[in-house]
Design a protein around this motif. Structure first.
Motif, PDB file in Angstrom:
ATOM      1  N   PHE A  99       0.780  -1.096  -0.125  1.00 37.81           N
ATOM      2  CA  PHE A  99      -0.106  -0.085   0.027  1.00 37.81           C
ATOM      3  C   PHE A  99       1.044   1.198  -0.058  1.00 37.81           C
ATOM      4  O   PHE A  99       2.093   1.172   0.471  1.00 37.81           O
ATOM      5  N   ASP A 100       0.194   2.528  -0.334  1.00 35.59           N
ATOM      6  CA  ASP A 100       1.097   3.593  -0.360  1.00 35.59           C
ATOM      7  C   ASP A 100       1.138   4.328   1.165  1.00 35.59           C
ATOM      8  O   ASP A 100       0.516   3.673   1.944  1.00 35.59           O
ATOM      9  N   GLU A 101       1.996   5.152   1.260  1.00 32.11           N
ATOM     10  CA  GLU A 101       2.433   5.600   2.542  1.00 32.11           C
ATOM     11  C   GLU A 101       1.032   5.934   3.621  1.00 32.11           C
ATOM     12  O   GLU A 101       0.865   5.838   4.541  1.00 32.11           O
ATOM     13  N   GLU A 102       0.146   6.612   2.871  1.00 31.09           N
ATOM     14  CA  GLU A 102      -0.919   7.170   3.617  1.00 31.09           C
ATOM     15  C   GLU A 102      -1.768   6.058   4.065  1.00 31.09           C
ATOM     16  O   GLU A 102      -2.375   5.921   5.124  1.00 31.09           O
ATOM     17  N   ALA A 117      -2.927   4.595   7.751  1.00 33.18           N
ATOM     18  CA  ALA A 117      -4.142   4.587   8.403  1.00 33.18           C
ATOM     19  C   ALA A 117      -4.418   2.966   8.763  1.00 33.18           C
ATOM     20  O   ALA A 117      -5.022   2.675   9.908  1.00 33.18           O
ATOM     21  N   ILE A 118      -3.847   1.926   8.029  1.00 30.80           N
ATOM     22  CA  ILE A 118      -3.830   0.565   8.497  1.00 30.80           C
ATOM     23  C   ILE A 118      -3.097   0.449   9.785  1.00 30.80           C
ATOM     24  O   ILE A 118      -3.630  -0.167  10.770  1.00 30.80           O
ATOM     25  N   GLU A 119      -1.916   1.224  10.058  1.00 28.53           N
ATOM     26  CA  GLU A 119      -1.155   1.081  11.342  1.00 28.53           C
ATOM     27  C   GLU A 119      -2.059   1.588  12.356  1.00 28.53           C
ATOM     28  O   GLU A 119      -1.981   1.236  13.703  1.00 28.53           O
ATOM     29  N   ARG A 120      -2.958   2.781  12.244  1.00 29.36           N
ATOM     30  CA  ARG A 120      -3.609   3.471  13.085  1.00 29.36           C
ATOM     31  C   ARG A 120      -4.840   2.596  13.482  1.00 29.36           C
ATOM     32  O   ARG A 120      -5.256   2.485  14.747  1.00 29.36           O
ATOM     33  N   VAL A 121      -5.516   1.920  12.717  1.00 26.28           N
ATOM     34  CA  VAL A 121      -6.630   1.228  13.045  1.00 26.28           C
ATOM     35  C   VAL A 121      -6.175  -0.271  13.702  1.00 26.28           C
ATOM     36  O   VAL A 121      -6.750  -0.571  14.727  1.00 26.28           O
TER      37      VAL A 121
END
Length: 258
Positions: free
Chosen positions: A197-200, A204-208
């Motif tokens: 995935f791209d950085e953004e 988001a995945i890491e935050r979730v």
């Protein structure tokens, strides 16, 4: 004068039957030694039969163990060369949601100059030019690919042509070429590595993931932690109703989830 005839002798009794001889006794009777020998012979035969049966069972078990059922070459498995793909007659292939990898065996010491690889949006062809022309692959692809993002190379260590095809759509393919037997798509692994995935999207995945972990532990999420930091800075700010009092975030429920 004539003399009278002499009287006849009395009848002798019939002779008593002679006792059975030893030989008759052995033939018709049950001699202990003969019985013992016969029993021993039967026991030996029984043991030999049991041993033969055991050997036969072992052979059957061994044969059942060694005679493994043949696998369908298109069955899904997790090895690197056939991950979500399969083994065909003249190539192996694997795939992720974004691309396909195809490996075609070639003769030893074959160089890239001796090959011709044609990659089109819906077609793939691999040909050996020297020492004699031979077509290794030639067929219509199951779906469209991105030609500019696809590439090929020669792996000399394994005598293989490696081909990477970039998909136009993130979907799983049942096969590489049209008309080939398809793999079971219900068994493929559709998970994706976060690095794809791209950085953004990664952030988001890491935050979730972090928020889910904190909720499981009964602790504030990243959003709640941010609100907590803002509240702490504003606690003693001018005009704050809490100024001069010990910091106690429980007095202010910012998110409604604490």
């Amino acid at each position: 004068s004539h003399l009278p005839p002499p009287p006849l002798p009395p009848s002798l009794p019939a002779p008593a039957p002679a006792p059975a001889s030893d030989s008759n006794s052995q033939q018709g009777g049950s001699d202990p030694q003969a019985t013992s020998a016969s029993a021993a012979t039967k026991e030996t035969s029984k043991e030999e039969s049991t041993q033969n049966g055991a050997r036969s069972d072992k052979k059957k078990k061994k044969k059942a163990t060694t005679d493994k059922p043949k696998k369908d070459p298109t069955d899904f498995n997790l090895s690197s060369d056939t991950y979500n793909g399969g083994v065909m007659d003249n190539y192996r292939w694997s795939q992720t949601m974004t691309d396909l990898e195809i490996r075609v065996p070639i003769p030893e010491n074959t160089s890239a100059k001796q090959l011709k690889v044609e990659i089109a949006n819906e077609h793939l062809k691999v040909v050996i030019l020297k020492p004699e022309r031979r077509v290794l692959l030639d067929g219509s692809l199951l779906k469209r690919i991105k030609v500019d993002d696809s590439m090929w190379s020669v792996e000399k260590e394994t005598n293989t042509v490696y081909i990477n095809l970039e998909k136009t759509k993130e979907v799983m393919w049942g096969s590489v070429f049209r008309g080939e037997k398809a793999i079971d798509l219900t068994k493929v692994d559709v998970t994706r590595n976060i690095n794809e995935f791209d950085e953004e999207a990664q952030a988001a995945i890491e935050r979730v993931t972090h928020d889910h972990h904190m909720k499981m532990l009964g602790k504030p999420t990243s959003g709640q932690e941010k609100a907590y930091d803002i509240l702490k800075k504003a606690w003693d700010a001018p005009g704050s109703p809490f100024k001069g009092t010990p910091f106690d975030p429980s007095k202010v429920n910012v998110t409604g989830t604490w």
